[in-house]
Design a protein around this motif. Structure first.
Motif, PDB file in Angstrom:
ATOM      1  N   PHE A  36      15.828 -14.291 -41.183  1.00 23.67           N
ATOM      2  CA  PHE A  36      15.349 -15.838 -40.820  1.00 23.67           C
ATOM      3  C   PHE A  36      15.768 -16.419 -39.732  1.00 23.67           C
ATOM      4  O   PHE A  36      14.992 -17.227 -39.106  1.00 23.67           O
ATOM      5  N   ASN A  37      17.193 -16.303 -39.416  1.00 28.33           N
ATOM      6  CA  ASN A  37      17.761 -16.730 -38.285  1.00 28.33           C
ATOM      7  C   ASN A  37      17.066 -16.408 -36.782  1.00 28.33           C
ATOM      8  O   ASN A  37      16.620 -16.955 -36.064  1.00 28.33           O
ATOM      9  N   THR A  38      16.912 -14.980 -36.788  1.00 27.95           N
ATOM     10  CA  THR A  38      16.111 -14.276 -35.755  1.00 27.95           C
ATOM     11  C   THR A  38      14.684 -14.891 -35.642  1.00 27.95           C
ATOM     12  O   THR A  38      14.311 -15.236 -34.590  1.00 27.95           O
ATOM     13  N   LEU A  39      13.902 -15.060 -36.689  1.00 30.62           N
ATOM     14  CA  LEU A  39      12.550 -15.459 -36.808  1.00 30.62           C
ATOM     15  C   LEU A  39      12.554 -17.079 -36.264  1.00 30.62           C
ATOM     16  O   LEU A  39      11.806 -17.438 -35.576  1.00 30.62           O
ATOM     17  N   PHE A  40      13.339 -17.842 -36.807  1.00 23.53           N
ATOM     18  CA  PHE A  40      13.932 -19.401 -36.477  1.00 23.53           C
ATOM     19  C   PHE A  40      13.853 -19.303 -35.016  1.00 23.53           C
ATOM     20  O   PHE A  40      13.350 -20.295 -34.151  1.00 23.53           O
ATOM     21  N   GLU A  41      14.955 -18.472 -34.552  1.00 21.32           N
ATOM     22  CA  GLU A  41      15.057 -18.839 -33.159  1.00 21.32           C
ATOM     23  C   GLU A  41      13.974 -18.238 -32.035  1.00 21.32           C
ATOM     24  O   GLU A  41      13.656 -19.064 -31.144  1.00 21.32           O
ATOM     25  N   LYS A  42      13.230 -17.174 -32.503  1.00 22.94           N
ATOM     26  CA  LYS A  42      12.090 -16.904 -31.857  1.00 22.94           C
ATOM     27  C   LYS A  42      10.889 -17.867 -31.783  1.00 22.94           C
ATOM     28  O   LYS A  42      10.520 -18.193 -30.882  1.00 22.94           O
ATOM     29  N   ARG A  43      10.559 -18.594 -33.062  1.00 19.83           N
ATOM     30  CA  ARG A  43       9.745 -19.775 -33.233  1.00 19.83           C
ATOM     31  C   ARG A  43      10.178 -21.025 -32.328  1.00 19.83           C
ATOM     32  O   ARG A  43       9.635 -21.483 -31.434  1.00 19.83           O
ATOM     33  N   HIS A  44      11.805 -21.392 -32.477  1.00 19.36           N
ATOM     34  CA  HIS A  44      12.104 -22.464 -31.618  1.00 19.36           C
ATOM     35  C   HIS A  44      11.952 -21.956 -29.985  1.00 19.36           C
ATOM     36  O   HIS A  44      11.618 -23.118 -29.284  1.00 19.36           O
ATOM     37  N   SER A  45      12.328 -20.958 -29.493  1.00 21.22           N
ATOM     38  CA  SER A  45      12.165 -20.680 -28.086  1.00 21.22           C
ATOM     39  C   SER A  45      10.597 -20.742 -28.018  1.00 21.22           C
ATOM     40  O   SER A  45      10.384 -21.224 -26.604  1.00 21.22           O
ATOM     41  N   SER A  46       9.972 -20.119 -28.564  1.00 21.25           N
ATOM     42  CA  SER A  46       8.534 -20.116 -28.236  1.00 21.25           C
ATOM     43  C   SER A  46       7.871 -21.479 -27.970  1.00 21.25           C
ATOM     44  O   SER A  46       7.049 -22.002 -27.355  1.00 21.25           O
ATOM     45  N   ASP A  47       8.404 -22.532 -28.970  1.00 18.21           N
ATOM     46  CA  ASP A  47       7.865 -23.875 -28.886  1.00 18.21           C
ATOM     47  C   ASP A  47       8.780 -24.688 -27.757  1.00 18.21           C
ATOM     48  O   ASP A  47       8.248 -25.579 -27.286  1.00 18.21           O
ATOM     49  N   TYR A  48      10.018 -24.305 -27.450  1.00 12.15           N
ATOM     50  CA  TYR A  48      10.814 -25.449 -26.662  1.00 12.15           C
ATOM     51  C   TYR A  48      11.201 -24.940 -25.370  1.00 12.15           C
ATOM     52  O   TYR A  48      11.830 -25.374 -24.453  1.00 12.15           O
ATOM     53  N   GLU A  49      11.297 -23.705 -24.789  1.00  4.27           N
ATOM     54  CA  GLU A  49      11.556 -23.039 -23.686  1.00  4.27           C
ATOM     55  C   GLU A  49      10.079 -22.618 -22.958  1.00  4.27           C
ATOM     56  O   GLU A  49       9.239 -22.384 -23.355  1.00  4.27           O
ATOM     57  N   ALA A  50      10.565 -22.639 -21.402  1.00  6.45           N
ATOM     58  CA  ALA A  50       9.570 -22.435 -20.681  1.00  6.45           C
ATOM     59  C   ALA A  50       8.821 -20.728 -20.989  1.00  6.45           C
ATOM     60  O   ALA A  50       7.434 -20.629 -20.678  1.00  6.45           O
ATOM     61  N   PHE A  51       9.650 -19.884 -21.320  1.00  4.94           N
ATOM     62  CA  PHE A  51       9.208 -18.588 -21.365  1.00  4.94           C
ATOM     63  C   PHE A  51       9.882 -17.878 -22.595  1.00  4.94           C
ATOM     64  O   PHE A  51      11.036 -18.304 -23.008  1.00  4.94           O
ATOM     65  N   ALA A  52       9.224 -17.340 -23.499  1.00  9.27           N
ATOM     66  CA  ALA A  52       9.663 -16.822 -24.785  1.00  9.27           C
ATOM     67  C   ALA A  52       9.432 -15.157 -24.789  1.00  9.27           C
ATOM     68  O   ALA A  52       8.122 -14.704 -24.434  1.00  9.27           O
ATOM     69  N   TYR A  53      10.442 -14.443 -24.881  1.00 10.44           N
ATOM     70  CA  TYR A  53      10.173 -12.828 -24.629  1.00 10.44           C
ATOM     71  C   TYR A  53       9.780 -12.336 -26.071  1.00 10.44           C
ATOM     72  O   TYR A  53      10.251 -12.448 -26.976  1.00 10.44           O
TER      73      TYR A  53
END
Length: 81
Positions: A36-53
């Motif tokens: 859950f934490n990993t998926l949460f962080e991936k979703r968060h980075s895709s929403d709020y960071e310029a680039f998501a890997y």
């Protein structure tokens, strides 16, 4: 969380309440909590960071973990119906 009358007003709040009320009590495994934490962080980075890997290998690794997490949540929702 709704089934247990646990409220959260933000995504981070859901993450915190999941840990506090379900993972620390052993209702949801630590492994599922990490998923859950990993998926949460991936979703968060895709929403709020310029680039998501994210590449195919990562998706291939996370898909069965996410499916197992969803299966566990479905079990909990069906319990005590």
């Amino acid at each position: 969380m709704l089934k247990h009358h646990i409220a959260a007003t933000t995504h981070a709040g859901v993450k915190s309440m999941l840990g506090l009320h379900f993972i620390t009590k052993g209702i949801i495994s630590i492994e599922h909590g990490k998923t859950f934490n990993t998926l949460f962080e991936k979703r968060h980075s895709s929403d709020y960071e310029a680039f998501a890997y994210c590449d195919k290998a990562l998706v291939d690794d996370l898909t069965p973990l996410a499916e197992a997490f969803i299966h566990r949540i479905k079990e909990l929702l069906e319990k005590d119906k």
